[in-house]
Write a protein that holds these residues in place. Structure first.
Motif, PDB file in Angstrom:
ATOM      1  N   LEU A 176       0.818  -1.218   0.000  1.00 20.52           N
ATOM      2  CA  LEU A 176       0.000   0.000   0.000  1.00 20.52           C
ATOM      3  C   LEU A 176       0.851   1.268   0.000  1.00 20.52           C
ATOM      4  CD1 LEU A 176      -2.733  -1.037   2.599  1.00 20.52           C
ATOM      5  CD2 LEU A 176      -2.908  -1.059   0.098  1.00 20.52           C
ATOM      6  N   ILE A 177       2.152   1.128   0.176  1.00 19.38           N
ATOM      7  CA  ILE A 177       3.037   2.287   0.220  1.00 19.38           C
ATOM      8  C   ILE A 177       3.144   2.920  -1.158  1.00 19.38           C
ATOM      9  CG2 ILE A 177       5.394   3.087   0.657  1.00 19.38           C
ATOM     10  CD1 ILE A 177       5.663   0.759   2.653  1.00 19.38           C
ATOM     11  N   GLU A 178       2.846   4.204  -1.221  1.00 17.21           N
ATOM     12  CA  GLU A 178       2.885   4.926  -2.493  1.00 17.21           C
ATOM     13  C   GLU A 178       3.360   6.356  -2.256  1.00 17.21           C
ATOM     14  OE1 GLU A 178      -0.004   5.962  -6.318  1.00 17.21           O
ATOM     15  OE2 GLU A 178      -0.737   4.708  -4.684  1.00 17.21           O
ATOM     16  N   PRO A 179       4.650   6.642  -2.487  1.00 16.88           N
ATOM     17  CA  PRO A 179       5.162   7.999  -2.267  1.00 16.88           C
ATOM     18  C   PRO A 179       4.491   9.003  -3.208  1.00 16.88           C
ATOM     19  CG  PRO A 179       6.766   6.649  -3.437  1.00 16.88           C
ATOM     20  CD  PRO A 179       5.675   5.720  -2.997  1.00 16.88           C
ATOM     21  N   LEU A 180       4.166  10.149  -2.663  1.00 18.66           N
ATOM     22  CA  LEU A 180       3.490  11.178  -3.455  1.00 18.66           C
ATOM     23  C   LEU A 180       4.459  11.998  -4.298  1.00 18.66           C
ATOM     24  CD1 LEU A 180       0.941  12.606  -0.845  1.00 18.66           C
ATOM     25  CD2 LEU A 180       0.430  11.116  -2.783  1.00 18.66           C
ATOM     26  N   TYR A 181       5.691  12.167  -3.810  1.00 22.27           N
ATOM     27  CA  TYR A 181       6.607  13.128  -4.426  1.00 22.27           C
ATOM     28  C   TYR A 181       7.859  12.514  -5.042  1.00 22.27           C
ATOM     29  CZ  TYR A 181       3.746  15.940  -1.260  1.00 22.27           C
ATOM     30  OH  TYR A 181       2.698  16.509  -0.573  1.00 22.27           O
ATOM     31  N   SER A 182       7.914  11.200  -5.158  1.00 23.47           N
ATOM     32  CA  SER A 182       9.074  10.580  -5.799  1.00 23.47           C
ATOM     33  C   SER A 182       8.627   9.337  -6.540  1.00 23.47           C
ATOM     34  CB  SER A 182      10.155  10.235  -4.777  1.00 23.47           C
ATOM     35  OG  SER A 182       9.803   9.098  -4.022  1.00 23.47           O
ATOM     36  N   LEU A 211       5.334  10.743   2.289  1.00 27.16           N
ATOM     37  CA  LEU A 211       4.936   9.533   2.992  1.00 27.16           C
ATOM     38  C   LEU A 211       4.219   9.856   4.293  1.00 27.16           C
ATOM     39  CD1 LEU A 211       8.276   7.557   2.598  1.00 27.16           C
ATOM     40  CD2 LEU A 211       6.136   7.052   1.389  1.00 27.16           C
ATOM     41  N   THR A 212       3.266   9.034   4.650  1.00 25.15           N
ATOM     42  CA  THR A 212       2.608   9.149   5.947  1.00 25.15           C
ATOM     43  C   THR A 212       3.431   8.409   6.997  1.00 25.15           C
ATOM     44  OG1 THR A 212       1.322   7.120   5.668  1.00 25.15           O
ATOM     45  CG2 THR A 212       0.352   9.177   4.809  1.00 25.15           C
ATOM     46  N   LEU A 213       3.112   8.615   8.249  1.00 25.96           N
ATOM     47  CA  LEU A 213       3.797   7.900   9.322  1.00 25.96           C
ATOM     48  C   LEU A 213       3.559   6.398   9.198  1.00 25.96           C
ATOM     49  CD1 LEU A 213       5.472   7.937  11.894  1.00 25.96           C
ATOM     50  CD2 LEU A 213       3.373   8.406  13.190  1.00 25.96           C
ATOM     51  N   GLU A 214       2.342   6.014   8.818  1.00 24.03           N
ATOM     52  CA  GLU A 214       2.042   4.593   8.640  1.00 24.03           C
ATOM     53  C   GLU A 214       2.953   3.967   7.592  1.00 24.03           C
ATOM     54  OE1 GLU A 214      -1.585   6.367  10.468  1.00 24.03           O
ATOM     55  OE2 GLU A 214      -0.215   6.953   8.857  1.00 24.03           O
ATOM     56  N   GLU A 215       3.156   4.651   6.485  1.00 25.06           N
ATOM     57  CA  GLU A 215       4.012   4.133   5.421  1.00 25.06           C
ATOM     58  C   GLU A 215       5.472   4.101   5.856  1.00 25.06           C
ATOM     59  OE1 GLU A 215       1.931   5.529   1.310  1.00 25.06           O
ATOM     60  OE2 GLU A 215       2.454   7.124   2.722  1.00 25.06           O
ATOM     61  N   TYR A 216       5.892   5.143   6.534  1.00 27.27           N
ATOM     62  CA  TYR A 216       7.285   5.237   6.973  1.00 27.27           C
ATOM     63  C   TYR A 216       7.635   4.105   7.935  1.00 27.27           C
ATOM     64  CZ  TYR A 216      11.593   7.559   8.532  1.00 27.27           C
ATOM     65  OH  TYR A 216      12.901   7.875   8.818  1.00 27.27           O
ATOM     66  N   LEU A 217       6.757   3.835   8.885  1.00 29.95           N
ATOM     67  CA  LEU A 217       7.015   2.755   9.837  1.00 29.95           C
ATOM     68  C   LEU A 217       7.013   1.400   9.145  1.00 29.95           C
ATOM     69  CD1 LEU A 217       4.873   3.983  12.863  1.00 29.95           C
ATOM     70  CD2 LEU A 217       7.360   3.993  12.659  1.00 29.95           C
ATOM     71  N   SER A 218       6.164   1.235   8.150  1.00 32.69           N
ATOM     72  CA  SER A 218       6.146  -0.016   7.402  1.00 32.69           C
ATOM     73  C   SER A 218       7.463  -0.223   6.660  1.00 32.69           C
ATOM     74  CB  SER A 218       4.972  -0.028   6.419  1.00 32.69           C
ATOM     75  OG  SER A 218       4.858  -1.268   5.772  1.00 32.69           O
ATOM     76  N   LEU A 219       8.045   0.868   6.111  1.00 32.86           N
ATOM     77  CA  LEU A 219       9.335   0.774   5.454  1.00 32.86           C
ATOM     78  C   LEU A 219      10.433   0.365   6.440  1.00 32.86           C
ATOM     79  CD1 LEU A 219       9.261   3.990   3.216  1.00 32.86           C
ATOM     80  CD2 LEU A 219       9.239   1.617   2.404  1.00 32.86           C
ATOM     81  N   ILE A 220      10.420   0.960   7.614  1.00 28.98           N
ATOM     82  CA  ILE A 220      11.418   0.613   8.633  1.00 28.98           C
ATOM     83  C   ILE A 220      11.301  -0.853   9.011  1.00 28.98           C
ATOM     84  CG2 ILE A 220      12.217   1.065  10.984  1.00 28.98           C
ATOM     85  CD1 ILE A 220      11.170   3.939  10.659  1.00 28.98           C
ATOM     86  N   ASN A 221      10.069  -1.301   9.163  1.00 28.16           N
ATOM     87  CA  ASN A 221       9.831  -2.703   9.523  1.00 28.16           C
ATOM     88  C   ASN A 221      10.354  -3.638   8.432  1.00 28.16           C
ATOM     89  OD1 ASN A 221       8.509  -4.664  11.366  1.00 28.16           O
ATOM     90  ND2 ASN A 221       7.225  -5.058   9.576  1.00 28.16           N
ATOM     91  N   LEU A 222      10.170  -3.259   7.180  1.00 28.03           N
ATOM     92  CA  LEU A 222      10.697  -4.062   6.071  1.00 28.03           C
ATOM     93  C   LEU A 222      12.215  -4.172   6.157  1.00 28.03           C
ATOM     94  CD1 LEU A 222       8.795  -3.081   2.793  1.00 28.03           C
ATOM     95  CD2 LEU A 222       8.973  -5.350   3.833  1.00 28.03           C
TER      96      LEU A 222
END
Length: 254
Positions: A36-42, A240-251
């Protein structure tokens, strides 16, 4: 320079100590699916974003605490408080960065009023009920009133205002709708400045436009959240939202 670095480290250690004692949430967050992660600006892929994460990014960072409908608290969070100029309480660990944000804004001609900062669970419950009954009084059905309230007002146990790291700010150039919190605020100079500069001081616009399926809330140009400068810069750069950012860290870490 050395003194400022030492002060920053001390504030971070203090925050970790306070949160480790008092934070009433599970140690493991309920995170979104990485798909579900989808960066808005990159245009970076998820794999590329993971590789570019700040080395300091950590799920254990108290400034990245996640509270939402999937990650709720059971009691009020204890912390050392600071106060805004209008008397709103917030976490004293971020006082210097918040004051620097406000000072920088004023230097550029933008003056902000703090509408809200830290909230207790009881205050938030009243806030939710107040908005709900205002819609009822305006003639909306119970179902519609609840839906409209729920899109902007978090339940008492699911508001990140409980962290003391979130603020609702309005510039004094905004006088529409009785200075109510309204999405049209995004077009005003103070809101534009906030969106473009808050990350320099460790803050992000928490509920981004187009990210409602991720955050659970509509776009709120007035709502900022402290996450730390390195984290904020990365989140801002990529949208990125905080939800997306934390998911990236977890990955990255798992």
């Amino acid at each position: 320079m050395v003194r400022n670095v030492l002060k920053a480290i001390l504030r971070f250690i203090t925050a970790i100590f306070i949160f480790s004692i008092f934070i009433p949430v599970a140690s493991a967050y309920e995170l979104i699916d990485p798909e579900l992660i989808e960066p808005l600006y990159s245009d970076l892929t998820v794999e590329e974003l993971v590789k570019d994460l700040p080395k300091s990014a950590s799920l254990d960072d108290p400034f990245l605490m996640l509270i939402n409908r999937d990650n709720r608290i059971t009691e009020d969070i204890q912390m050392e408080f600071a106060q805004t100029g209008s008397g709103h309480y917030y976490d004293a660990a971020i006082a210097e960065d918040f004051e620097n944000l406000i000072t920088a804004a004023e230097y550029e001609g933008h003056y902000f009023q703090t509408i809200s900062a830290y909230r207790t669970m009881a205050y938030q419950a009243n806030n939710f009920d107040s908005r709900y009954y205002s819609y009822i009084s305006a003639g909306y059905s119970e179902e519609d009133a609840f839906y409209m309230t729920d899109m902007f007002v978090a339940p008492a146990d699911a508001t990140e205002h409980s962290t003391g790291l979130a603020f609702d700010l309005l510039g004094y150039d905004w006088n529409e709708y009785g200075r109510d919190l309204h999405q049209d605020y995004q077009y005003y100079p103070s809101a534009i400045w906030l969106a473009e500069n808050a990350h320099h001081y460790g803050f992000v616009i928490r509920y981004l436009y187009g990210k409602t399926p991720i955050t659970g809330y509509e776009y709120e140009p007035w709502h900022i959240r402290y996450v730390g400068v390195d984290n904020a810069n990365f989140m801002f750069e990529h949208g990125l939202t905080l939800e997306e950012y934390l998911s990236l860290i977890n990955l990255r870490d798992n």
